[in-house]
Design an enzyme around this catalytic site. Structure first.
Site, PDB file in Angstrom:
ATOM      1  N   HIS A  91       0.838  -1.206   0.000  1.00  0.00           N
ATOM      2  CA  HIS A  91       0.000   0.000   0.000  1.00  0.00           C
ATOM      3  C   HIS A  91       0.874   1.258   0.000  1.00  0.00           C
ATOM      4  O   HIS A  91       0.602   2.219  -0.722  1.00  0.00           O
ATOM      5  CB  HIS A  91      -0.872   0.048   1.259  1.00  0.00           C
ATOM      6  CG  HIS A  91      -1.818  -1.105   1.422  1.00  0.00           C
ATOM      7  ND1 HIS A  91      -1.703  -2.030   2.434  1.00  0.00           N
ATOM      8  CD2 HIS A  91      -2.917  -1.472   0.703  1.00  0.00           C
ATOM      9  CE1 HIS A  91      -2.687  -2.908   2.357  1.00  0.00           C
ATOM     10  NE2 HIS A  91      -3.435  -2.608   1.303  1.00  0.00           N
ATOM     11  N   SER A 276      -2.487  -8.006   3.227  1.00  0.00           N
ATOM     12  CA  SER A 276      -3.031  -7.863   4.587  1.00  0.00           C
ATOM     13  C   SER A 276      -3.394  -9.240   5.150  1.00  0.00           C
ATOM     14  O   SER A 276      -3.306  -9.478   6.355  1.00  0.00           O
ATOM     15  CB  SER A 276      -4.275  -6.979   4.575  1.00  0.00           C
ATOM     16  OG  SER A 276      -3.970  -5.735   3.974  1.00  0.00           O
TER      17      SER A 276
HETATM   18  P1  AMP Z   1      -6.395  -3.874  -0.323  1.00  0.00           P
HETATM   19  O1  AMP Z   1      -6.256  -3.079   0.924  1.00  0.00           O
HETATM   20  O2  AMP Z   1      -5.924  -5.285  -0.177  1.00  0.00           O
HETATM   21  O3  AMP Z   1      -7.753  -3.751  -0.941  1.00  0.00           O
HETATM   22  O4  AMP Z   1      -5.402  -3.243  -1.373  1.00  0.00           O
HETATM   23  C1  AMP Z   1      -5.448  -1.881  -1.697  1.00  0.00           C
HETATM   24  C2  AMP Z   1      -4.570  -1.637  -2.900  1.00  0.00           C
HETATM   25  O5  AMP Z   1      -3.235  -2.016  -2.595  1.00  0.00           O
HETATM   26  C3  AMP Z   1      -4.991  -2.458  -4.131  1.00  0.00           C
HETATM   27  O6  AMP Z   1      -4.830  -1.674  -5.291  1.00  0.00           O
HETATM   28  C4  AMP Z   1      -4.022  -3.598  -4.099  1.00  0.00           C
HETATM   29  O7  AMP Z   1      -3.788  -4.168  -5.369  1.00  0.00           O
HETATM   30  C5  AMP Z   1      -2.768  -2.892  -3.604  1.00  0.00           C
HETATM   31  N1  AMP Z   1      -1.829  -3.874  -3.037  1.00  0.00           N
HETATM   32  C6  AMP Z   1      -2.079  -4.812  -2.103  1.00  0.00           C
HETATM   33  N2  AMP Z   1      -0.985  -5.569  -1.894  1.00  0.00           N
HETATM   34  C7  AMP Z   1      -0.036  -5.093  -2.732  1.00  0.00           C
HETATM   35  C8  AMP Z   1       1.314  -5.457  -3.014  1.00  0.00           C
HETATM   36  N3  AMP Z   1       1.918  -6.468  -2.392  1.00  0.00           N
HETATM   37  N4  AMP Z   1       1.994  -4.754  -3.950  1.00  0.00           N
HETATM   38  C9  AMP Z   1       1.394  -3.728  -4.612  1.00  0.00           C
HETATM   39  N5  AMP Z   1       0.131  -3.340  -4.387  1.00  0.00           N
HETATM   40  C10 AMP Z   1      -0.579  -4.010  -3.463  1.00  0.00           C
END
Ligand code: AMP
Length: 403
Positions: A91, A276
């Site tokens: 993130h 997460s």
């Molecule tokens: P989330 O909180 O899991 O919904 O993720 C929020 C944003 O962070 C989304 O655009 C995900 O694709 C991105 N994201 C989550 N994990 C990663 C990671 N390891 N590398 C890059 N972006 C990530």
């Protein structure tokens, strides 16, 4: 309670007196922020005030819109990073990219009930708001004046430190004024479906998931009105599907060209994609979790092995996916042999066209057709005990995808 956003006021010339109906007077700020917090309903369904933060927190659409209106008037670009919280380096990488490309950066934290099926982990999804706000406040990039948008007021220093400008932290009621049922058949009201694209790949394993994602991101875009939005390659289908959605719905904030996809951040020790949900893993589970990435790398190596080789040694998709599956089987055997208390189940490893999301034919060998061939998403999902991990690699000329 007092330093709700005072230190930010000092850093960000954008926050002039009156920007939010607030004043620089510490006393007034204290009173007003208390009032704002007392009306906040945040953190899913809980009516808890947000913790203290140096970054302004908006819990209502109306209060955020007031802030955004001023940014429009001042012609400041706004970068947006939507998240469900439990922030990690993945993130934060998106946040830093936004900081480097925009005058202002907004991050949202909202655990969206509509994208969880009734049997999924909505209740237990990690919620670490206090820590999230702390690590977010630590993010900064140094931008030279030449990086700033043309309307930004140049500073006397040649470099300017940029930090996150605001957090949007709405309640479920704020995002779904009519309420939200997790079971699709019980839902009433307006939802966004990206047909066909949302039913392939991850959509097959998680029906309704992309409907929930597309709906909440449409709402978030309507509220935040970002100049640029940033998504992770980690969830490649989600990001590409949202690009389709932004194109189809003729959105301008962001426009399709301003929806950016940022490469996956990984644990440097073993390449596990940060997520997460990794917090759910037991020590034994964490040990075997990088198996998915290793399998994808094995398939990638197979796919690229004979590149440029005209001699017919090229392996096709089926063979490469088989190699990846065999690697997972081997790791399962090894875990058993070493007595690790963990259950690994491969959900799928597949190759799909990055444009259409269609599954590649078993006989496809497109890596040998050079740059004119459409890029390929090599992706997989694997259960480690009760945690479902996903990961992907992009094959071919993917410069048009990740940008
Ligand atoms: P989330 O909180 O899991 O919904 O993720 C929020 C944003 O962070 C989304 O655009 C995900 O694709 C991105 N994201 C989550 N994990 C990663 C990671 N390891 N590398 C890059 N972006 C990530």
């Amino acid at each position: 309670m007092f330093p709700f956003y005072l230190s930010h006021l000092r850093q960000a010339p954008y926050f002039t007196p009156g920007a939010l109906g607030f004043h620089r007077s510490p006393h007034l700020i204290s009173v007003l922020s208390r009032k704002l917090m007392s009306t906040a309903t945040t953190r899913s369904n809980l009516s808890l005030p947000p913790p203290e933060s140096d970054i302004p927190i908006f819990t209502t659409v109306a209060s955020y819109r007031e802030w955004r209106r001023k940014a429009f008037i001042e012609n400041r670009s706004v970068g947006f990073v939507p998240t469900m919280g439990a922030l990690h380096e993945g993130h934060l990488g998106l946040v830093r990219r936004s900081l480097s490309e925009n005058d202002l950066t907004v991050l949202s934290i909202f655990v969206n009930p509509a994208q969880f099926a009734p049997h999924e982990d909505l209740e237990t999804y990690p919620r670490t708001l206090e820590r999230d706000l702390k690590v977010l406040a630590e993010q900064q990039v140094v931008a030279s004046n030449s990086d700033m948008s043309s309307n930004s007021i140049p500073t006397l220093d040649s470099n300017q430190v940029k930090r996150p400008s605001a957090v949007f932290l709405p309640s479920v009621r704020e995002m779904y004024p009519g309420g939200i049922e997790q079971e699709i058949v019980k839902q009433r009201g307006t939802f966004v479906e990206v047909t066909a694209y949302g039913e392939q790949m991850e959509g097959k394993s998680r029906p309704g998931f992309f409907r929930g994602v597309a709906t909440v991101v449409t709402k978030l875009f309507n509220v935040i009105q970002p100049t640029n939005a940033y998504f992770g390659q980690k969830d490649i289908q989600q990001a590409l599907l949202l690009r389709h959605m932004v194109t189809d719905l003729l959105l301008s904030h962001p426009s399709p060209d301003h929806l950016h996809i940022v490469p996956t951040a990984r644990d440097p020790s073993d390449n596990l994609a940060l997520s997460s949900r990794n917090a759910y893993l037991s020590p034994a589970g964490r040990k075997v979790a990088p198996t998915l990435y290793a399998a994808l790398k094995a398939a990638e190596e197979c796919w690229l092995a004979g590149e440029g080789d005209e001699g017919g040694k090229n392996k096709n998709k089926k063979e490469c996916v088989e190699i990846a599956r065999a690697l997972v089987e081997r790791r399962i055997e090894e875990a058993r042999y070493h007595g690790l208390d963990v259950e690994i189940t491969l959900d799928y490893i597949e190759m799909n066209d990055a444009g259409t999301f269609e599954i590649l034919d078993d006989s496809d060998t497109r890596s040998f057709r050079g740059n004119e061939a459409a890029p390929v998403i090599l992706s997989g999902a694997m259960w480690v005990d009760r945690t479902r991990l996903i990961d992907n690699l992009l094959l071919g000329d993917f410069g048009t995808v990740v940008r």
